[in-house]
Design a protein around this motif. Sequence first.
Motif, mmCIF file in Angstrom:
data_model
loop_
_atom_site.group_PDB
_atom_site.id
_atom_site.type_symbol
_atom_site.label_atom_id
_atom_site.label_comp_id
_atom_site.label_asym_id
_atom_site.label_seq_id
_atom_site.Cartn_x
_atom_site.Cartn_y
_atom_site.Cartn_z
ATOM 1 N N PRO A 151 31.692 18.877 25.956
ATOM 2 C CA PRO A 151 30.973 20.022 25.402
ATOM 3 C C PRO A 151 31.679 21.316 25.783
ATOM 4 O O PRO A 151 32.144 21.472 26.913
ATOM 5 N N LYS B 38 33.173 25.494 24.104
ATOM 6 C CA LYS B 38 33.695 26.350 23.052
ATOM 7 C C LYS B 38 35.131 26.753 23.382
ATOM 8 O O LYS B 38 35.733 26.256 24.331
ATOM 9 N N HIS B 39 35.654 27.667 22.580
ATOM 10 C CA HIS B 39 37.017 28.162 22.758
ATOM 11 C C HIS B 39 36.951 29.377 23.685
ATOM 12 O O HIS B 39 37.096 30.525 23.250
ATOM 13 N N THR C 258 37.302 14.695 25.086
ATOM 14 C CA THR C 258 36.449 15.716 24.493
ATOM 15 C C THR C 258 35.263 15.951 25.411
ATOM 16 O O THR C 258 34.734 15.015 26.018
ATOM 17 N N TYR D 71 35.120 26.905 29.210
ATOM 18 C CA TYR D 71 35.667 25.566 28.963
ATOM 19 C C TYR D 71 36.993 25.368 29.699
ATOM 20 O O TYR D 71 37.199 24.360 30.375
ATOM 21 N N SER E 47 42.393 22.719 24.050
ATOM 22 C CA SER E 47 41.939 23.549 22.916
ATOM 23 C C SER E 47 43.107 24.027 22.061
ATOM 24 O O SER E 47 43.122 25.150 21.567
ATOM 25 N N THR F 249 33.905 20.239 22.060
ATOM 26 C CA THR F 249 33.309 19.769 20.804
ATOM 27 C C THR F 249 32.784 20.908 19.929
ATOM 28 O O THR F 249 32.535 20.697 18.738
ATOM 29 N N ASP F 250 32.616 22.101 20.487
ATOM 30 C CA ASP F 250 32.174 23.256 19.706
ATOM 31 C C ASP F 250 33.314 24.231 19.420
ATOM 32 O O ASP F 250 33.078 25.374 19.018
ATOM 33 N N ASP F 251 34.530 23.775 19.614
ATOM 34 C CA ASP F 251 35.728 24.596 19.417
ATOM 35 C C ASP F 251 36.135 24.574 17.945
ATOM 36 O O ASP F 251 36.061 23.537 17.279
ATOM 37 N N PHE G 241 38.533 21.876 17.164
ATOM 38 C CA PHE G 241 38.134 20.494 17.450
ATOM 39 C C PHE G 241 38.597 19.539 16.352
ATOM 40 O O PHE G 241 39.126 18.448 16.627
#
Length: 257
Positions: free
Chosen positions: A227, A229-230, A225, A234, A146, A199-201, A204
């Motif tokens: 799924p 978030k930051h 990658t 994760y 990330s 992928t929701d970061d 990304f």
Amino acid sequence: MFTAHAAKVDTVSVFSARMQKAVKTVVVLPEQQQIQSVLYLLHGYSGNYSNWVNNVSSLKDLVDQYGYVVVCPDGGFDSWYWDTTDDNYKYETFITKELIPFIEDRYTVGNQRVNRGITGLSMGGHGALYLAFRHQDLFAFAGSTSGGVDIRPFPENWNMKQRLGTYHENKKVWDDHTVIELTHLVQAGNLQLFIDCGTDDFFFAVNNKLHEKLDYLRIPHVYLTMPGKHDWNYWSQSIAYQMAFFEQCFLSASKIN
């Protein structure tokens, strides 16, 4: 039989002559003896040296499983692991010239570049690649999870303009301090790289851009990658992939040597 949490956790103070202050550092040591390799694991913006060991319960298990030391230095609230004009922000010098010799003397680990890896999350992911690209004499292996690998899309965020000046007035300085503009420093085959991002970061897109640039320049790297978030949900997953990668790097290097 494998015993959970047999790893030992030290918290040490490493004096930085360059910054004239003590820097707290967590050192996680596997139970086994004759350890050779060290992974420097950097925290993110607003974090500190204890973040990884406090937020990822599996970290000590992973250290025991893979058998190398993990070192988590304090990188300051918002240092981005740069040297800046502020004497309190000389974290590149601290890690490369003060922390590494301290660790290798105190714990009698290997002192060759193939015994060293560096990675981190977010600000620390940027920091790990920034330091590895600029100091390939010190590190053979590097990663990022990330990571803020291009800081320029975020000129108002995370106190960066306090460290570098404003982007619109200091474009070259920002270019010189962002990972994606340092890929020309990487000698093909000199660094083994592992980069991952959720992928929701919000980072990304910049990680994809770095991956594409490394591909274009034919710089070998692993890009993952998943799924996510930051957040620590994760990173608690990604650290297992990161540490498995570094285990393979250290094992391959030991067979060659």
